[in-house]
Motif scaffolding. Structure first.
Motif, PDB file in Angstrom:
ATOM      1  N   GLY C 451      -1.655 107.456  32.592  1.00 21.36           N
ATOM      2  CA  GLY C 451      -2.260 107.594  33.713  1.00 21.36           C
ATOM      3  C   GLY C 451      -2.172 107.466  34.833  1.00 21.36           C
ATOM      4  N   ASP C 452      -2.758 106.484  35.240  1.00 18.70           N
ATOM      5  CA  ASP C 452      -2.860 106.031  36.576  1.00 18.70           C
ATOM      6  C   ASP C 452      -2.167 104.843  37.327  1.00 18.70           C
ATOM      7  N   GLY C 453      -1.289 104.085  36.411  1.00 19.40           N
ATOM      8  CA  GLY C 453      -0.844 103.080  36.683  1.00 19.40           C
ATOM      9  C   GLY C 453      -1.615 101.662  37.076  1.00 19.40           C
ATOM     10  N   LYS C 454      -3.227 102.110  36.324  1.00 16.70           N
ATOM     11  CA  LYS C 454      -3.993 100.728  36.757  1.00 16.70           C
ATOM     12  C   LYS C 454      -3.209  99.707  35.762  1.00 16.70           C
ATOM     13  N   GLY C 455      -3.147  99.453  34.560  1.00 14.53           N
ATOM     14  CA  GLY C 455      -2.469  98.244  34.242  1.00 14.53           C
ATOM     15  C   GLY C 455      -1.131  98.101  34.797  1.00 14.53           C
ATOM     16  N   ALA C 456      -0.594  98.280  35.797  1.00 10.16           N
ATOM     17  CA  ALA C 456       0.637  98.320  35.585  1.00 10.16           C
ATOM     18  C   ALA C 456       0.754  96.675  36.158  1.00 10.16           C
ATOM     19  N   TYR C 457       1.734  96.150  36.113  1.00 13.91           N
ATOM     20  CA  TYR C 457       1.635  94.702  36.763  1.00 13.91           C
ATOM     21  C   TYR C 457       2.804  94.457  36.665  1.00 13.91           C
ATOM     22  N   PHE C 458       3.464  93.210  36.938  1.00 15.74           N
ATOM     23  CA  PHE C 458       4.922  92.688  36.980  1.00 15.74           C
ATOM     24  C   PHE C 458       4.756  91.338  36.295  1.00 15.74           C
ATOM     25  N   THR C 459       5.888  91.596  35.313  1.00 18.03           N
ATOM     26  CA  THR C 459       6.627  90.793  35.129  1.00 18.03           C
ATOM     27  C   THR C 459       7.486  89.276  35.164  1.00 18.03           C
ATOM     28  N   ARG C 460       7.446  88.341  35.353  1.00 15.27           N
ATOM     29  CA  ARG C 460       8.192  87.457  35.681  1.00 15.27           C
ATOM     30  C   ARG C 460       8.443  85.811  34.915  1.00 15.27           C
ATOM     31  N   GLY C 461       9.561  85.218  35.039  1.00 23.09           N
ATOM     32  CA  GLY C 461       9.760  84.567  34.286  1.00 23.09           C
ATOM     33  C   GLY C 461       9.703  83.332  35.836  1.00 23.09           C
ATOM     34  N   SER C 462       9.372  83.694  36.799  1.00 27.36           N
ATOM     35  CA  SER C 462       8.726  82.508  38.111  1.00 27.36           C
ATOM     36  C   SER C 462       6.913  82.329  38.061  1.00 27.36           C
ATOM     37  N   GLY C 463       6.841  81.769  38.999  1.00 26.35           N
ATOM     38  CA  GLY C 463       5.380  81.265  38.829  1.00 26.35           C
ATOM     39  C   GLY C 463       4.117  82.596  38.986  1.00 26.35           C
ATOM     40  N   HIS C 464       3.605  82.580  38.397  1.00 30.63           N
ATOM     41  CA  HIS C 464       2.610  84.044  38.638  1.00 30.63           C
ATOM     42  C   HIS C 464       0.968  83.508  38.736  1.00 30.63           C
ATOM     43  N   ASP C 465       0.343  84.435  38.898  1.00 35.00           N
ATOM     44  CA  ASP C 465      -1.129  83.913  38.919  1.00 35.00           C
ATOM     45  C   ASP C 465      -1.818  84.872  37.289  1.00 35.00           C
ATOM     46  N   GLU C 466      -3.042  84.900  37.948  1.00 35.33           N
ATOM     47  CA  GLU C 466      -3.736  85.793  36.750  1.00 35.33           C
ATOM     48  C   GLU C 466      -3.616  87.117  36.745  1.00 35.33           C
ATOM     49  N   TYR C 467      -3.234  87.191  37.426  1.00 33.35           N
ATOM     50  CA  TYR C 467      -2.921  88.736  37.429  1.00 33.35           C
ATOM     51  C   TYR C 467      -1.327  89.068  37.890  1.00 33.35           C
ATOM     52  N   GLY C 468      -0.908  88.350  37.773  1.00 33.38           N
ATOM     53  CA  GLY C 468       1.174  88.500  37.245  1.00 33.38           C
ATOM     54  C   GLY C 468       1.655  88.568  38.860  1.00 33.38           C
ATOM     55  N   ARG C 469       0.824  87.934  40.360  1.00 36.05           N
ATOM     56  CA  ARG C 469       1.360  88.007  41.584  1.00 36.05           C
ATOM     57  C   ARG C 469       2.428  86.403  41.320  1.00 36.05           C
ATOM     58  N   TYR C 470       3.574  86.990  41.716  1.00 35.09           N
ATOM     59  CA  TYR C 470       3.835  85.654  42.690  1.00 35.09           C
ATOM     60  C   TYR C 470       3.163  84.582  42.904  1.00 35.09           C
ATOM     61  N   THR C 471       3.085  83.874  42.582  1.00 35.13           N
ATOM     62  CA  THR C 471       3.106  81.625  43.290  1.00 35.13           C
ATOM     63  C   THR C 471       3.284  81.063  42.511  1.00 35.13           C
ATOM     64  N   GLU C 472       3.149  80.030  44.094  1.00 35.55           N
ATOM     65  CA  GLU C 472       3.917  78.470  43.714  1.00 35.55           C
ATOM     66  C   GLU C 472       2.755  77.392  43.480  1.00 35.55           C
ATOM     67  N   SER C 473       1.245  78.082  43.741  1.00 37.13           N
ATOM     68  CA  SER C 473       0.495  77.101  43.944  1.00 37.13           C
ATOM     69  C   SER C 473       0.561  76.342  42.361  1.00 37.13           C
ATOM     70  N   GLY C 474       0.423  74.541  42.690  1.00 33.06           N
ATOM     71  CA  GLY C 474       0.039  73.941  41.511  1.00 33.06           C
ATOM     72  C   GLY C 474      -0.785  74.017  40.604  1.00 33.06           C
ATOM     73  N   ALA C 475      -1.629  74.628  41.106  1.00 35.72           N
ATOM     74  CA  ALA C 475      -3.325  74.411  40.649  1.00 35.72           C
ATOM     75  C   ALA C 475      -3.773  75.765  39.889  1.00 35.72           C
ATOM     76  N   THR C 476      -2.466  77.181  39.836  1.00 37.16           N
ATOM     77  CA  THR C 476      -2.317  77.791  39.729  1.00 37.16           C
ATOM     78  C   THR C 476      -1.825  77.464  38.344  1.00 37.16           C
ATOM     79  N   TYR C 477      -0.356  77.009  38.780  1.00 36.65           N
ATOM     80  CA  TYR C 477       0.768  76.554  37.388  1.00 36.65           C
ATOM     81  C   TYR C 477       0.136  76.069  35.734  1.00 36.65           C
TER      82      TYR C 477
END
Ligand SMILES: Cc1ncc(C[n+]2csc(CCOP(=O)(O)OP(=O)(O)O)c2C)c(N)n1
Ligand SMILES: Cc1ncc(C[n+]2csc(CCOP(=O)(O)OP(=O)(O)O)c2C)c(N)n1
Ligand code: SF4
Ligand code: SF4
Ligand SMILES: [Mg+2]
Ligand SMILES: [Mg+2]
Lengths: 357, 618, 618, 357
Positions: C451-477
């Motif tokens: 498909g178009d990669g609509k479901g593409a996302y980034f996987t990480r063992g570091s802090g991430h938000d609901e969309y898999g984006r990097y974050t250091e936000s304590g609340a999101t964590y």
């Protein structure tokens, strides 16, 4: 049901005076516990050769640290030098433990024994870094192409196309630990065959005299899991195919006069070792100088491609600076420095406090 | 709990002066060199005798991302993190608006005038500053301006808070002692800030500082340096490590100190070896090899390294090899938030490695203990012949803390039960793992002990008997493992005892490590605000001293406050003290920021308002 | 507990026949090929309809060291290990004297006549046999005699115990189905044993077997094979492993089965990939990479491997990647006793990796569950998007057990919440870690989804938000970590519920895994010998079903029986159920041998004689 | 204080028709999140070059799996191809994760980005075994000689004698990852320099066309910790010392006619890739054939000894069998095989039960 491995009973006091080495010790003082390996295992031959080499070289048993990982091969440090300390560590991580022990006590003579699984599979990372650091120790890989202790799976040194008893064929290329060692700067790289005890003995003697890491890859058949037709690590294959690249002997300083060593005759090349002693080499068919790195690597690549089984001392650079030299340590072992040397004075602390005010 | 709402903004207007009680937060971009400016402010306040703490909130990134530095000055000596910010310095346009939105009413905001922050709130005091113009004026060299601009806010803050300019100068002198040119440049920038503030800013917020005498004789230092010094004075000889935030600076500082103070004057040679290993498996492997061969050895790491060390830790436990492992904890699991703090490895270290393992752990709370417990750890490791963990965290390890100066150790270095060749001979039928003294601790020898090798033995992580010989005998295995268990339990008396403040209150608080600082303040808040008297037990070692049990038993309810999601220490306490399990209730904080008193106070107050509901929770 | 003394020897004399209730132990040297002989005996008894179990006690060594094989035949169906041996077959001169010394009075001893064992005890029944002579006679080829001699004792035992010779023949036929020559040779050896016994041995012991009907339709298989079959029928596609005892045979058997049954008939190509990795770090890394990319992936290991996998396990947890990890437990810590059994990794797997982690674990007790839970594990891993552990042990994994035949799975393979490109498009504002359904389980997509990669996302063992984006936000964590916690707790209802046998007794027994078999027998012993009725809860999954709590709550006292030193499961229960902590008391067995009923019975009886003292213990 | 890294906003729909590739996609479809690396970091240049290469090669974004470990370099997979899946795994273990992903779905185009610490320190073991298996993927090591993310400690690729900012001198020899890769059988081994974007682009284009493991060691200056005098991985050092061994360009099949590629003119050597396309090489000073393994290794050894900084395609063997070939898999990804293919029938289970009776 007791399953303790009995230690070899202490040797009887020398009555009619058995042969002793330069320290006045009989060879029995270099023996270890009874082996529990399969009868005929190549590793046992290596154990016996280590005993001979250390005895002949007159190494003080108390100075030897026997280091190993996990595997049939790694068990063997228990089968020599009862009067030395041994450390059978975790699988594949002997290099780190051995390095640490030498940091603590630079006077230790470290003899590491590993297997091809222990070194080339799980232990590959540590092996590479041990080579890079040129940690001064003798490192033997007892190479049978399989994991003996876990019942015969292929290891990364198994040759492409070689067969297990079950008929399974290895479809991955083998890792040549000697080529890797030379590439990574190791100053003493040899290959031998456990059935060629004579050659192995001389290589071991020279290895003990080397100031840096001495790596010896010893093809050592596993009679239980890898000694059948189709194996390239069997006794039959080895005996039929081994081709020593030269004859060699090691003459320690104190024996130079005595002249009692088995030195190869004719057309000899001498390599002097900085800690004393000389490696004497008599060339066979080919013109090969083990001080030439490029030649060594080309030879190994060639024999890898032609599937030849060459043995001998592939490369020697007696001068390579070793890891302990780099650390600029004093001569006394760190382990037993007195408090006065390792706890700075109150004045130092006062000064530090002052700086932090 | 981390979501506790901010108190409603009071109606605006000039408030009575608030002296020596404020939090200053500087928001910048990392890699912009603000650290020296922030430390200058911190140090100047410290030199004025005011208790102070500094917390650096930085990203896991080298340059270009937001970073915040918080300075708390407090006349009562409260130095825990405080959530509410009184003075904001906004140097980062990316976060300025959000920072301002989060500020409590009445806060002062110093900001680059181009940010136009004053349109976002009407209940704050705004101090716009033309930073770019000022820096252009005072710093002719354009490429240095990015760094030097920070010193301008130092001047602004100093003026507004009435920080003694002489102390600023002194702090600057310390920072640039070897760089006279940089000193001059930075001083000029501070002066520019001072001058601008004086001329243009009308003080409308209540916050200021005034000289006190509460820091006399004290030092300012980070916990990793304190641990490093403890290691050096413990006589560490082999250090093997792999870089990882927030632990790297422990070994890096140690390297600097050792190079300076641990060269043998007689030989000019090092009395130590420090090796940057290729990874944590190698680092712990080398540390174990060195400990086995008689060195005082150590490694330092954070959570991911601890996970990688698991196999070797079990070897150290079962083969009985001393070594010291520092775990400067950060926010997990996995890579987590590498630059945020947490007490998340407490359960994991205590029981690290497969099979039955239990490890001595130390939990320093402060600079003093980071130093002392480092020393204690080496003695304990050799006394018990086992790996010992020292668990600090990013908050203690990487932030600057006030402390009494380091005290010179009174006790001589204690190397435990080590025999030489003659000692072995003197001991009838010596065996490496024999329990000669009935305390579970056997006598060891060191490889290479000069002599006849009488004390030679074989070390292995597989089954072995009292002489170190291989065995698969079940009876021998049980005997040996039980002895090791008894040995580790010696920690109950040999480890540092808990610090207990007990005045017979019904409610107890139990905490450990850096959580301490929030507890000190929270107890006062609970007393003042709710009339709730609390006793306090600070656990300092595992396995727990029996005094911990007594403390819990003596109270109706004990709140176990810690910085992780799973109430790990509470779990350990419940495993150890099942009969007290329901007395303990969890209070947790785990958003990666150091726990603050307000969060603890509010949560305990909430639970106290309905104590039964708290029971059994977590 | 492992040290429980044997009952005092009864005075000698001919005893009444003991039918279908005996333990036979064959002591040989490993590498001597006795396995086929022992299995022949086991199988013949099994074919006679008599419940039977076989336990192989072998050294961590390839050849030349002592090994013991124990067959237990029991008309009641008790198939746990029994400590007391009724019939000894002594083929190993190194252990024969000690084996004889340990035998209970009245036991029968079949031995090589040259060992002269009869001089060591007068209360045993001795049957000397000239094995060397007999084997020389029946086996002309000298180098085969070492192997063939074992079949002679098969004949001897068969005669003495009255095992049906036809069943022996059938079992032999099965073992040598493809090797007619070997069959003939081995049959001759059995016959030689039979003939010798008939002519020379006078039956003086009471033990014999007689046909029953309790094994009809049943199969005989080891647990690792059962797990392997479960994996194959679960539709496993990627298997990555590293050899280690006692886990290797799981993957090795799986390879054989997959090669036979999982080649796509349409293409002739494999529907799976099995890779022998270079170590356990690589094995779990590959399994996680494969799970991420949508394979049903797995690895299998033992304690040391689990320790090495710790870092990756935390990544799997926090990045929410499904995979299945088999831990065939052996005796730890460290290398420990690699060929002995234990339940020593229970706590370690549940909380593996640094930071806050908690993992679903399954505890099969039997062949049936080894198979079923393997299937369940893959469904759970994908349902919960997390690594799932299946904890068996050496006893279950490597020994032969009777079982009902494997049942074909009724449920279709369930792959969890996976979206394709259209699914992503259909879902408004999809985010990899969004809690759409309120159960904590997000929707995932697979790399490479056409498909178009609509479901593409980034996987990480570091802090991430609901969309898999990097974050250091304590609340999101916090939000994310709390959601993961809730997700894992789904195990309480999705995992296999405990098996509870509750008849309202005051005393409960709680156990898990292979400890089950000793409990079945022990409960009968407690009832018969002490008049003690017990209820029983067999825990099958972690996090625990609420029924576990209810069971403990409903009883005055609950004995938690397990095979480790540190009462690991009890600790977990106490952490989960603080309010029930004191109701539970530990009964432990940890000498590396499978726990037996007698040890459990004696210990519970001892504790019951003074129940209060038991409280809080361990 | 929110510290989320903002994703790049989706590119506006092509209005006046921006340039598109053979799939009709504009280059913006190959971009990723905004980089958070230091301004000037060599890694960012590599990121941009990867974007260009994949766009020019017309790779379907949905097929790409971006694999990495931990480090500044490993972060960069987030900065390209937002429409592809990425996995930022644990430190040093990307090879295993990447291998696993390819086992699950052999149709993935796997692009691995690692650092010199990630690959040559903690990751050495997995790197060696990845090479040995010849796992089909592009593996870039963004090599700056230091650990950037942990603030500038030396890594194992730091050259002997090179200096840190603090003045500390590296006293250990560097590991040559290219030599290691060739030695271990890798069929595509190149070195480039992040400041030589033109060369890197062509190497990357060719790497994507390679059927096995393509290893590219890219010297990539760390402007914050290793870009000072005394460093051998600085921009200045690189610019002054880089010596390309040849000029090269990659011509994909579909462009052959179009002839729009930047092909080096004159004395060209062609290497055809089995998956389509041709590497065109124009030799510079020396006579060097990258299909000759021995020559490649000798060249690397020589330049290591002479401390030369050579770049280019050192070795290419387009035919080497890759790991997935060995496994005899069908064409469909294992990940999404239907139940009917992965759960054998009841008859199979009945048969198995019967065998166990
Ligand atoms: C972490 C870990 N993984 C796996 C094992 C199981 N294991 C023991 S020895 C061995 C292989 C040994 O092979 P090699 O080093 O070649 O020695 P050999 O027995 O062939 O002499 C393995 C995989 C282990 N002990 N520890
Ligand atoms: C297990 C583990 N150990 C240590 C670290 C800390 N760490 C993060 S990145 C890194 C080194 C990265 O160096 P390199 O791969 O060269 O990448 P660069 O930042 O230079 O691009 C280290 C040691 C970690 N994340 N995990
Ligand atoms: S299994 Fe092989 S390697 Fe191990 S002892 Fe036997 S012959 Fe030697
Ligand atoms: S620290 Fe170095 S490697 Fe990391 S982003 Fe900055 S310049 Fe690049
Ligand atoms: Mg081997
Ligand atoms: Mg780097």
């Amino acid at each position: 049901m007791s399953t303790s491995t009995p230690a070899v009973p202490p040797a009887p006091a020398p009555a009619a005076g058995p042969k002793v080495n330069r320290l006045g010790l009989p060879v029995t003082d270099y023996q270890g516990a009874k082996s529990t390996l399969c009868a005929g295992c190549g590793h046992d031959v290596i154990t016996n050769t280590i005993i001979s080499a250390l005895w002949e070289m007159g190494v003080e048993p108390y100075r030897v640290a026997k280091m190993s990982g996990i595997g049939c091969s790694s068990k063997t440090t228990n089968y020599f030098l009862n009067r030395s300390w041994g450390f059978n560590a975790v699988h594949g991580r002997m290099p780190a433990v051995a390095t640490g022990a030498l940091l603590a006590n630079r006077n230790l003579i470290s003899i590491g024994v590993s297997g091809d699984g222990d070194t080339a599979a799980i232990g590959m990372g540590q092996f590479v870094h041990l080579l890079r650091r040129n940690v001064p120790m003798v490192y033997l890989c007892e190479n049978n192409g399989v994991y003996g202790l876990t019942k015969g799976q292929f290891s990364p040194t198994a040759d492409y196309g070689s067969k297990l008893k079950s008929g399974v064929v290895n479809d991955l290329p083998s890792v040549d630990l000697c080529a890797m060692a030379i590439e990574l700067g190791c100053g003493f790289v040899a290959r031998s065959f456990s059935a060629d005890r004579k050659q192995l003995l001389q290589i071991l003697r020279a290895a003990v005299a080397h100031r840096g890491l001495a790596f010896i890859d010893v093809i050592s058949p596993c009679v239980t899991f890898n000694d059948h037709p189709g194996s390239t690590k069997s006794y039959d294959y080895g005996r039929a195919n081994e081709r020593p690249i030269h004859e060699l002997g090691f003459v320690p300083t104190w024996e130079k006069a005595a002249d009692e060593v088995d030195v190869p005759a004719g057309g000899s090349m001498d390599v002097d070792m900085p800690n004393g002693g000389t490696i004497k080499i008599r060339k066979l068919e080919r013109d090969f100088d083990p001080r030439d790195k490029v030649a060594a690597l080309n030879l190994l690549r060639e024999c890898h491609e032609k599937k030849e089984f060459l043995t001998g001392l592939f490369y020697v650079n007696p001068q390579a600076e070793n890891f302990l030299d780099l650390l600029d340590l004093g001569p006394a072992p760190l382990a037993t420095l007195p408090s006065s040397k390792v706890r700075p004075s109150k004045a130092v602390l006062d000064q530090i406090n002052e700086e932090l005010r | 709990m981390s979501q506790t709402a901010l108190p409603a903004a009071p109606s605006s207007g000039v408030r009575a002066p608030v002296v020596n009680d404020c939090s200053i937060q500087v928001a910048t971009v990392n890699g912009s060199g603000s650290q020296t400016a922030n430390n200058t402010l911190l140090r100047a306040i410290f030199q004025m005798g005011i208790p102070v703490s500094g917390k650096n909130l930085f990203p896991s990134n080298i340059s270009g991302l937001p970073t915040w530095f918080t300075i708390r000055a407090n006349k009562h000596g409260y130095i825990a993190r405080r959530k509410e910010i009184d003075v904001l310095v906004c140097m980062n346009s990316d976060t300025a608006v959000e920072d301002v939105k989060n500020a409590p009413a009445g806060a002062a905001v110093i900001y680059d005038e181009t940010f136009g922050l004053d349109k976002h709130r009407s209940d704050l005091v705004f101090y716009p500053v033309p930073f770019q113009r000022l820096v252009k004026e005072c710093c002719p060299e354009a490429k240095l301006r990015k760094l030097v601009v920070n010193m301008i806010y130092v001047g602004i803050v100093a003026h507004l808070l009435e920080i003694d300019v002489a102390e600023i100068a002194k702090a600057l002198g310390k920072a640039f002692s070897t760089k006279p040119k940089a000193l001059e440049l930075n001083k000029a920038a501070v002066d520019a800030g001072l001058a601008y503030a004086k001329a243009n800013l009308v003080k409308r917020d209540p916050f200021k500082v005034a000289r006190m005498d509460k820091t006399a004789g004290k030092i300012l230092v980070d916990g990793n340096s304190a641990s490093a010094l403890g290691c050096m004075f413990a006589g560490v000889t082999v250090v093997t490590w792999y870089p990882i935030t927030p632990s790297s600076s422990l070994c890096e500082t140690l390297i600097d100190y050792m190079k300076e103070h641990r060269i043998d004057p007689d030989t000019g040679k090092a009395t130590f070896a420090i090796v940057q290993a290729e990874d944590e498996l190698a680092a712990i492997g080398m540390a174990i090899g060195a400990g086995w061969a008689g060195a005082r050895s150590m490694t330092s790491t954070a959570g991911p390294g601890i996970s990688l060390m698991n196999e070797f830790i079990g070897l150290g436990y079962y083969a009985e090899v001393p070594t010291v492992i520092f775990d400067v904890q950060r926010t997990g699991p996995s890579t987590g938030l590498p630059t945020r703090t947490m007490q998340g490895d407490v359960l994991k270290t205590a029981y690290a490695s497969h099979g039955d393992c239990k490890h001595p752990c130390l939990y320093p709370d402060s600079i003093g203990e980071a130093y002392e417990f480092a020393m204690a750890a080496f003695d304990l490791a050799e006394a018990l012949q086992t790996p010992v963990f020292v668990l600090t965290d990013l908050d203690l390890g990487m932030n600057l803390w006030m402390s009494e100066p380091f005290a010179y150790p009174e006790q001589a270095i204690a190397r435990g039960k080590v025999l030489d060749d003659a000692g072995v001979a003197a001991m009838k039928d010596w065996g490496r793992y024999k329990d000669v003294d009935g305390d579970g601790v056997p006598y060891r020898t060191l490889p290479g002990t000069p002599g006849d090798g009488k004390g030679a033995y074989f070390t292995r992580g597989s089954g072995h008997d009292e002489y170190g010989r291989y065995t698969e005998s079940g009876a021998t295995y049980v005997r040996n493992l039980d002895r090791i268990g008894r040995k580790i339990d010696l920690m109950k008396t040999k480890g540092p005892a808990p610090v207990i403040d007990g005045k017979g209150a019904k409610v107890g608080i139990l905490a450990y490590g850096t959580t301490h600082w929030a507890i000190v303040e929270s107890r006062d808040q609970l007393k003042a605000e709710k009339g709730l008297a609390t006793d306090y037990c600070r656990v300092r070692a595992f396995p727990f001293s029996d005094e911990v049990r007594k403390f819990v038993a003596a109270h109706d309810r004990v709140y176990v406050v810690e910085q992780n999601r799973d109430a790990q220490m509470l779990g350990m306490l419940r495993m150890e003290y099942p009969e007290l399990a329901t007395k303990m209730t969890s209070v947790r904080h785990y958003n990666g920021l150091p726990v603050d008193a307000r969060s603890v106070t509010d949560e305990i107050a909430r639970l106290e308002s309905n104590p039964v509901a708290g029971h059994g929770a977590r």
